[in-house]
Design an enzyme around this catalytic site. Structure first.
Site, PDB file in Angstrom:
ATOM      1  N   GLU A  71       0.810  -1.224   0.000  1.00 20.72           N
ATOM      2  CA  GLU A  71       0.000   0.000   0.000  1.00 20.72           C
ATOM      3  C   GLU A  71       0.848   1.282   0.000  1.00 20.72           C
ATOM      4  OE1 GLU A  71      -4.235  -0.726   1.869  1.00 20.72           O
ATOM      5  OE2 GLU A  71      -2.702  -0.886   3.409  1.00 20.72           O
ATOM      6  N   HIS A  90      -0.787   5.643   7.580  1.00 21.94           N
ATOM      7  CA  HIS A  90      -1.905   4.764   7.244  1.00 21.94           C
ATOM      8  C   HIS A  90      -1.881   3.582   8.202  1.00 21.94           C
ATOM      9  CE1 HIS A  90      -4.784   2.156   5.528  1.00 21.94           C
ATOM     10  NE2 HIS A  90      -3.893   1.234   5.254  1.00 21.94           N
ATOM     11  N   HIS A  92      -4.721   0.731  10.733  1.00 13.58           N
ATOM     12  CA  HIS A  92      -6.026   0.067  10.849  1.00 13.58           C
ATOM     13  C   HIS A  92      -6.501   0.067  12.307  1.00 13.58           C
ATOM     14  CE1 HIS A  92      -4.022  -2.497   7.461  1.00 13.58           C
ATOM     15  NE2 HIS A  92      -4.502  -1.388   6.956  1.00 13.58           N
ATOM     16  N   HIS A 155     -11.652  -0.475   6.359  1.00 11.27           N
ATOM     17  CA  HIS A 155     -10.218  -0.652   6.158  1.00 11.27           C
ATOM     18  C   HIS A 155      -9.382   0.054   7.236  1.00 11.27           C
ATOM     19  CE1 HIS A 155      -6.644  -0.252   3.081  1.00 11.27           C
ATOM     20  NE2 HIS A 155      -6.248  -0.594   4.301  1.00 11.27           N
TER      21      HIS A 155
HETATM   22 ZN   LIG Z   1      -4.217  -0.768   4.914  1.00  8.69          ZN
END
Ligand SMILES: [Zn+2]
Length: 235
Positions: A71, A90, A92, A155
């Site tokens: 990603e 980024h 989760h 996500h």
């Molecule tokens: Zn991710």
């Protein structure tokens, strides 16, 4: 940059952003070569300076070791789209993922949400799957627009800020904000939630999260890390 990114990763690990070996933090290379990004295959808490890679704007590994996160497109495309952004998180985190799944707007239950709202944090809902192409990364960047965060529905989160310190601090308070709102909603229901009106929230953003307050908060987060003193305490 390696020291700062690795310290940021450890702060994220200690403050609700660990998800086994997933999630990443990046910083724009000051010399314009690309993006410094946490390597894949290790958790946030395991990252040291040698685990931070330099990727070109095409995602090519220029320096560093280990696998590259699939990603990485999120980081490259957000940093490409926003010249004022110098760092991207980024991850989760559970409360933010849960709040995004409710479809509720983020509301200032305490101070934390005022770092982001008003207006509400934008949502990326084209897919809950991995952001595995530059096109999807560019779409995420488009959803963020001029804002400092987005929720990727089903996500995770993206936080885009002007420094590593601010991006990590933002990610920490975003998760706290989502957790507080979920607690309140669980107790009384979304219809009876009491939250700061917009004017108060904006005033609190200036007062609670001035540059000095964010800097002090970041320094505390670094001091509170387990283990020897880490880089970034005096920045
Ligand atoms: Zn991710």
């Amino acid at each position: 940059m390696r020291e700062l990114v690795s310290t940021g990763c450890r702060v994220l690990a200690a403050n609700g952003h660990s998800d086994l070996v997933w999630g990443h933090l990046s910083a724009r290379d000051p010399d314009g070569r690309g993006v410094w990004l946490k390597r894949a295959g290790l958790g946030f808490d395991e990252i040291g300076p040698d685990d931070v890679q330099l990727l070109s704007w095409d995602g090519e590994l220029l320096a560093g070791q280990g696998p590259v996160h699939l990603e990485h497109h999120i980081h490259i495309e957000v940093l490409r789209a926003r010249r004022d952004v110098a760092a991207v998180v980024h991850s989760h985190p559970e409360a933010a993922v849960a709040l995004a799944a409710t479809g509720l707007a983020l509301q200032p239950v305490g101070h934390e949400a005022t770092f982001f709202t008003p207006p509400d944090v934008p949502r990326f809902d084209r897919t809950g799957d991995l952001i595995r192409t530059s096109e999807l990364g560019a779409e995420v960047a488009g959803v963020i627009g001029p804002h400092n965060a987005a929720l990727l529905v089903n996500h995770g989160v993206v936080v885009a800020e002007s420094s590593v310190e601010r991006a990590v601090f933002g990610a920490v308070v975003l998760e706290k904000a989502c957790r507080a709102q979920l607690l309140a909603v669980s107790a009384v229901g979304a219809d009876r939630l009491i939250a700061s009106p917009d004017e108060e929230a904006l005033a609190k953003r200036e007062r609670c999260y001035s540059a000095r307050q964010v800097s002090l908060g970041w320094q505390y987060l670094v001091r509170s890390l387990p283990g020897p003193a880490a880089a970034g305490v005096t920045s």
